[in-house]
Design an enzyme around this catalytic site. Sequence first.
Site, PDB file in Angstrom:
ATOM      1  N   TYR A 184       0.776  -1.238   0.000  1.00 23.92           N
ATOM      2  CA  TYR A 184       0.000   0.000   0.000  1.00 23.92           C
ATOM      3  C   TYR A 184       0.807   1.289   0.000  1.00 23.92           C
ATOM      4  O   TYR A 184       0.292   2.330  -0.360  1.00 23.92           O
ATOM      5  CB  TYR A 184      -0.957   0.019   1.191  1.00 23.92           C
ATOM      6  CG  TYR A 184      -2.098  -0.946   1.036  1.00 23.92           C
ATOM      7  CD1 TYR A 184      -3.152  -0.645   0.175  1.00 23.92           C
ATOM      8  CD2 TYR A 184      -2.124  -2.155   1.714  1.00 23.92           C
ATOM      9  CE1 TYR A 184      -4.198  -1.534   0.003  1.00 23.92           C
ATOM     10  CE2 TYR A 184      -3.170  -3.049   1.546  1.00 23.92           C
ATOM     11  CZ  TYR A 184      -4.203  -2.724   0.689  1.00 23.92           C
ATOM     12  OH  TYR A 184      -5.239  -3.613   0.522  1.00 23.92           O
ATOM     13  N   LEU A 185       2.036   1.210   0.459  1.00 27.63           N
ATOM     14  CA  LEU A 185       2.794   2.444   0.598  1.00 27.63           C
ATOM     15  C   LEU A 185       3.716   2.658  -0.592  1.00 27.63           C
ATOM     16  O   LEU A 185       4.602   1.831  -0.850  1.00 27.63           O
ATOM     17  CB  LEU A 185       3.608   2.398   1.893  1.00 27.63           C
ATOM     18  CG  LEU A 185       2.736   2.239   3.143  1.00 27.63           C
ATOM     19  CD1 LEU A 185       3.606   2.066   4.377  1.00 27.63           C
ATOM     20  CD2 LEU A 185       1.800   3.425   3.306  1.00 27.63           C
TER      21      LEU A 185
END
Length: 350
Positions: free
Chosen positions: A308-309
Amino acid sequence: WCKGWNKDRARDGKYPGVPFQGEKDWQKYEVARRLKDVVHTIRAQYRKDWKSKELKKQQRAVALYFIDKLALRAGNEKEEGETADTVGCCSLRVEHIQLHRRLDGQEHVVEFDFLGKDSIRYYNKVSVEKPVFENLQLFMKNKDPTDDLFDQLTTTFLNKHLQRLMDGLTAKVFRTYNASITLQEQLKALTNPEDNVAGKLLSYNRANRAVAILCNHQRSVPKTFARSMEVLQEKIDAKKKQVEEAQEGVKKAEDEFKETKDAKAEANVEKKKKLLKRLEEQLAKLNVQATDKEENKQIALGTSKLNYLDPRITVAWCKKFGIPIEKIYNKTQREKFAWAIDMAGEDFEF
DNA sequence: GAGTAGACTTGGAAGAATTTTT
DNA sequence: AAAAATTCTTCCAAGTCTACTC
């Protein structure tokens, strides 16, 4: 031979038509970054749709609000029976939420309690805007607990709508977007340039943790947790004692220097001070470790870090504050994010 | 549209490898 | 050097979403 050659060639992305290593990943984050430009419009849009006369649109708007604000998953419908009874946003049922007009000094609180992916429990109390609260009351009216909350809504319908608002936009992009933007904001807010490397790493972990909490990435408490916490505490106590002793050592040396005024005693004072400083640093480091560990008890950082990052945010942060990248990404992760490591400068903005 | 096959992404935990402690 | 603890890798199930059929 062929495999290696392809790999090398693919690595630098100089060849048109040959996808570079991690291109898919890169694309995913680029879509999320584009959302940043239109998210304000989209938010304005769904706020307007809360007041729509069409029930279907109202439901879509409220669901989207949850997906955006709480980073819920889309929630496709799934076959009953065989699979576990888990839900996401669109498949929420009446029984999964409770409405409280007031709760703990907050207004319009929605209490969520349901099992999400992998049967991980999602429990959260959120104060929502008034129209959302009223819409939810409407959606729940005359329904059984086991009825769908958003009975008019499917993920397909929702995603079709999103596609119209932005090319490539789907429900899950909001998770990516909110995760990455949260990391960036938190890093900005938490990093103190005066801190040493350990302190900055704690800030990074805290920022990462804020994201994991948002995405509800939980883990079971490690079996050895309590034990290793104890051990760490013992170490801290021991170090404290050492620091105190070193303080006395400094005082003693200073007294002696006052007496004798000779160079040897002066050097001794410096030596003792140095020792004290080193011990204090060690103590600080242990305290940081303990805080980090405690706060991480039930939170899994891996999933957000990996999926997600946007790695460029991390790379930029490392470059800006002179943190070696290995402190954050291990060997496999550095390979996975190689594209970001040479792409992002310290001024990269998500 | 509704239904569904299948490609691709995301998930935590178990087991393996490595590092740290004793 | 063994034991303990931590970190990394692997595993594959559980999701998301597109593309295709009827």
